[in-house]
Design an enzyme around this catalytic site. Structure first.
Site, PDB file in Angstrom:
ATOM      1  N   CYS A 114       0.803  -1.219   0.000  1.00  0.00           N
ATOM      2  CA  CYS A 114       0.000   0.000   0.000  1.00  0.00           C
ATOM      3  C   CYS A 114       0.842   1.278   0.000  1.00  0.00           C
ATOM      4  CB  CYS A 114      -0.935   0.012   1.209  1.00  0.00           C
ATOM      5  SG  CYS A 114      -2.154  -1.332   1.180  1.00  0.00           S
ATOM      6  N   HIS A 261      -3.643   7.086   1.709  1.00  0.00           N
ATOM      7  CA  HIS A 261      -3.914   5.804   1.075  1.00  0.00           C
ATOM      8  C   HIS A 261      -5.309   5.362   1.475  1.00  0.00           C
ATOM      9  CE1 HIS A 261      -4.036   1.611   0.209  1.00  0.00           C
ATOM     10  NE2 HIS A 261      -3.930   1.256   1.482  1.00  0.00           N
ATOM     11  N   ASN A 291     -10.095  -0.472  -1.610  1.00  0.00           N
ATOM     12  CA  ASN A 291      -8.651  -0.330  -1.399  1.00  0.00           C
ATOM     13  C   ASN A 291      -7.922  -0.926  -2.602  1.00  0.00           C
ATOM     14  OD1 ASN A 291      -5.966  -0.619  -0.658  1.00  0.00           O
ATOM     15  ND2 ASN A 291      -6.399  -1.342   1.406  1.00  0.00           N
TER      16      ASN A 291
END
Length: 334
Positions: A114, A261, A291
């Site tokens: 990520c 993020h 995500n």
């Protein structure tokens, strides 16, 4: 010393929309359950044969290149962030180079989950600051949907992730705008709290899985200790944002836009509240895309810019936390 600035940006997400209600038809979950825990309403999943990690990266890159108003032969280097390459090896960078018809320039693959885009941005920034390259294509693309346990057993993870790609052109600049600083961290002590353990040389290798085809083996599906990850994420997000601000003698009040993020809307809301930021100072789009791992920040950055939420002279803060654990931030003067 040169400074690098984002001269073009673009993103691509698959057309296939998967809603929470769609997921409730294949696993024991509900729209209410998912939104309460993650804030996600829908995400995009590729359709096999239509999109790949590389093809999505190519589509995002073409938009970024066009907006940067440069020719493809002016690109000096590629940095490609992903944990879901088309092949176990080689990485997606060389596939991108081929598909875009670029010169035999270098292609570097970044595997920082990520945090991958900010790591990639930081690497590209250093190459430009030293004068080695002038225009670098930075791409982050992820296909997570094909590797998820789409059953009730895996719902705590599988409802979170989506597919997509984002890209930027980083260009040498001699004015005051551009990347002011980047800050990278890791803590491998907690690597197994958010991980896919197989296939890998340290665990079960591909041949082991093929040999027994054990349907109860969960090692090749993502595992996440959700509460543990959440607690660490909110701490590290705060630390790395403050680190970036302090390095540039900035205050929280100087932030025009925070783009975190897109891990979990609850994490973003926690950070927003902790820093006392208004809704118009934080950009979230996890509600629509889920995500998308390394791709989430460039997708959000591009969408925020397209929607007129980022203007010349603005101070941007990018921040990420993810598997590894890794976390990072970037401070940008737009």
């Amino acid at each position: 010393m040169f400074r690098s600035k984002i001269s073009g940006l673009g993103f691509y997400v698959p057309e296939n929309v998967v809603t929470n209600d769609d997921l409730s038809k294949i696993m024991e979950t509900s729209d209410e359950w998912i939104q309460e825990r993650t804030g996600i309403q829908e995400r995009r999943h590729i359709i096999r044969g239509q999109d790949t990690t590389t093809s999505m990266g190519v589509k995002a890159a073409k938009i970024a290149i066009e907006r940067a108003e440069i020719a493809t032969d002016e690109i000096d280097f590629i940095v490609f962030a992903t944990i879901s390459p088309d092949y176990y090896f080689p990485g997606a960078g060389v596939e991108l180079q081929k598909e875009l018809g670029l010169k035999t320039i270098g292609a570097l693959d970044i595997r920082n989950q990520c945090s991958g885009f900010i790591y990639a941005l930081s690497v590209a920034d250093q190459f430009i600051k030293t004068g080695m390259y002038k225009n670098i294509l930075v791409v982050a693309s992820e296909v997570q949907s094909l590797g998820l346990d789409m059953t009730t057993r895996g719902r705590s993870v599988s409802v979170i992730f989506g597919d997509g790609a984002g890209a930027v052109i980083l260009t040498r600049s001699d004015d005051a705008s551009g990347i002011l600083s980047t800050h990278l961290h890791s803590e491998g002590e907690h690597a197994k709290e958010l991980a896919v353990l197989a296939p890998g040389m340290g665990g079960r290798w591909v041949t082991d899985i093929l040999a027994d085809k054990n349907p109860d083996d969960e090692s090749y599906f993502p595992y996440m200790n959700g509460q543990f990850v959440f607690k660490h994420a909110v701490v590290r997000f705060s630390e790395v944002i403050n680190e970036g601000l302090q390095a540039n003698d900035l205050q929280v009040s100087d932030i025009n836009m925070l783009i975190p993020h897109q891990a979990n809307l609850r994490i973003s809301q926690f950070i927003q509240k902790k820093f006392g930021l208004r809704d118009d100072q934080v950009f979230n789009n996890i509600q629509k895309y889920g995500n998308t791992t390394a791709a989430s920040i460039p997708i959000a950055l591009t969408e925020a810019w397209e929607n007129g939420k980022i203007k010349k002279g603005d101070t941007l803060v990018l921040a990420a936390f993810g598997s590894g654990f890794t976390w990072a931030s970037a401070i940008i003067k737009w």
